[in-house]
Design a protein around this motif. Structure first.
Motif, mmCIF file in Angstrom:
data_model
loop_
_atom_site.group_PDB
_atom_site.id
_atom_site.type_symbol
_atom_site.label_atom_id
_atom_site.label_comp_id
_atom_site.label_asym_id
_atom_site.label_seq_id
_atom_site.Cartn_x
_atom_site.Cartn_y
_atom_site.Cartn_z
ATOM 1 N N ALA A 13 -14.314 -4.620 -0.390
ATOM 2 C CA ALA A 13 -13.902 -2.855 0.297
ATOM 3 C C ALA A 13 -14.854 -2.260 1.436
ATOM 4 O O ALA A 13 -14.931 -2.331 2.696
ATOM 5 N N SER A 90 -8.018 -2.520 -1.646
ATOM 6 C CA SER A 90 -9.721 -2.903 -0.937
ATOM 7 C C SER A 90 -9.432 -3.287 0.029
ATOM 8 O O SER A 90 -9.867 -2.131 0.314
ATOM 9 N N ALA A 93 -7.560 -0.185 1.726
ATOM 10 C CA ALA A 93 -9.172 1.280 2.132
ATOM 11 C C ALA A 93 -10.265 0.786 2.486
ATOM 12 O O ALA A 93 -10.758 1.618 3.515
ATOM 13 N N ALA A 123 -6.702 5.237 3.944
ATOM 14 C CA ALA A 123 -7.396 4.699 2.640
ATOM 15 C C ALA A 123 -7.493 5.077 1.329
ATOM 16 O O ALA A 123 -8.107 4.503 0.656
ATOM 17 N N LEU A 124 -7.331 6.641 1.606
ATOM 18 C CA LEU A 124 -7.369 6.852 -0.502
ATOM 19 C C LEU A 124 -5.920 6.230 -0.728
ATOM 20 O O LEU A 124 -5.895 6.096 -2.341
ATOM 21 N N GLY A 126 -5.114 3.610 -0.449
ATOM 22 C CA GLY A 126 -5.512 2.351 -0.741
ATOM 23 C C GLY A 126 -6.259 1.812 -2.186
ATOM 24 O O GLY A 126 -6.248 1.123 -2.948
ATOM 25 N N LEU A 127 -6.967 3.256 -1.800
ATOM 26 C CA LEU A 127 -8.113 3.203 -2.721
ATOM 27 C C LEU A 127 -6.961 3.579 -4.458
ATOM 28 O O LEU A 127 -7.102 2.477 -5.315
#
Length: 158
Positions: A13, A90, A93, A123-124, A126-127
């Motif tokens: 990431a 990853s 994100a 991105a959140l 993906g996290l």
């Protein structure tokens, strides 16, 4: 199959984020207009993470003896799916975090702020996918400490 390494997922990431940040800064400085990230990116990432959790839960129930009809092949496929989700989440994100942070350098400009917020929300997503995949993969792992024989795996003789 080798279990997931949280360090490897985090380093992936970070590398993707750094590359995305550099490419975005270069593109914006060259005059390109940043585009907003659709909200569906985060929704789909969360949805795929939920699928990984659902499949992992079935394997967890199987390992506890509550789902005897589950095949070993499905359990192995679930573990592989969880690992693929972790790596994909990853990458998502990192890429969207790098993109969002590069655009956020011009936070005072309202349209760019909206683009940065949309990228950070993606991105959140993906996290969330990474976290769900790590949990699902953990449920699929064969940890011998959970067996009834004091931490030893059952012995079988031919």
């Amino acid at each position: 199959m080798e279990p997931l390494s949280r360090v490897r997922v985090a380093v992936l990431a970070a590398i993707v984020g750094a590359v995305a940040w550099g490419v975005t800064v270069t593109a914006v400085n060259s005059g390109a207009s940043p585009m907003a990230v659709p909200w569906t990116v985060a929704a789909i990432a969360v949805g795929v993470g939920l699928v990984a959790l659902w499949l992992g839960w079935g394997v967890r129930q199987y390992r506890r003896g509550k789902n005897p009809g589950l095949s070993g092949l499905r359990a192995a496929r679930t573990a592989v799916f969880a690992q693929a989700c972790a790596y994909t989440g990853s990458i998502l994100a990192g890429a969207f975090a790098g993109y969002g942070l590069a655009i956020a350098l011009e936070w005072s400009h309202a349209p760019r702020r909206e683009v940065a917020i949309s990228a950070l929300i993606a991105a959140l997503g993906g996290l969330a996918m990474v976290v769900a995949a790590l949990i699902a993969e953990h449920w699929c792992k064969d940890d011998s400490s959970s067996s009834d024989e004091g931490g030893k795996a059952p012995q079988t003789t031919p």
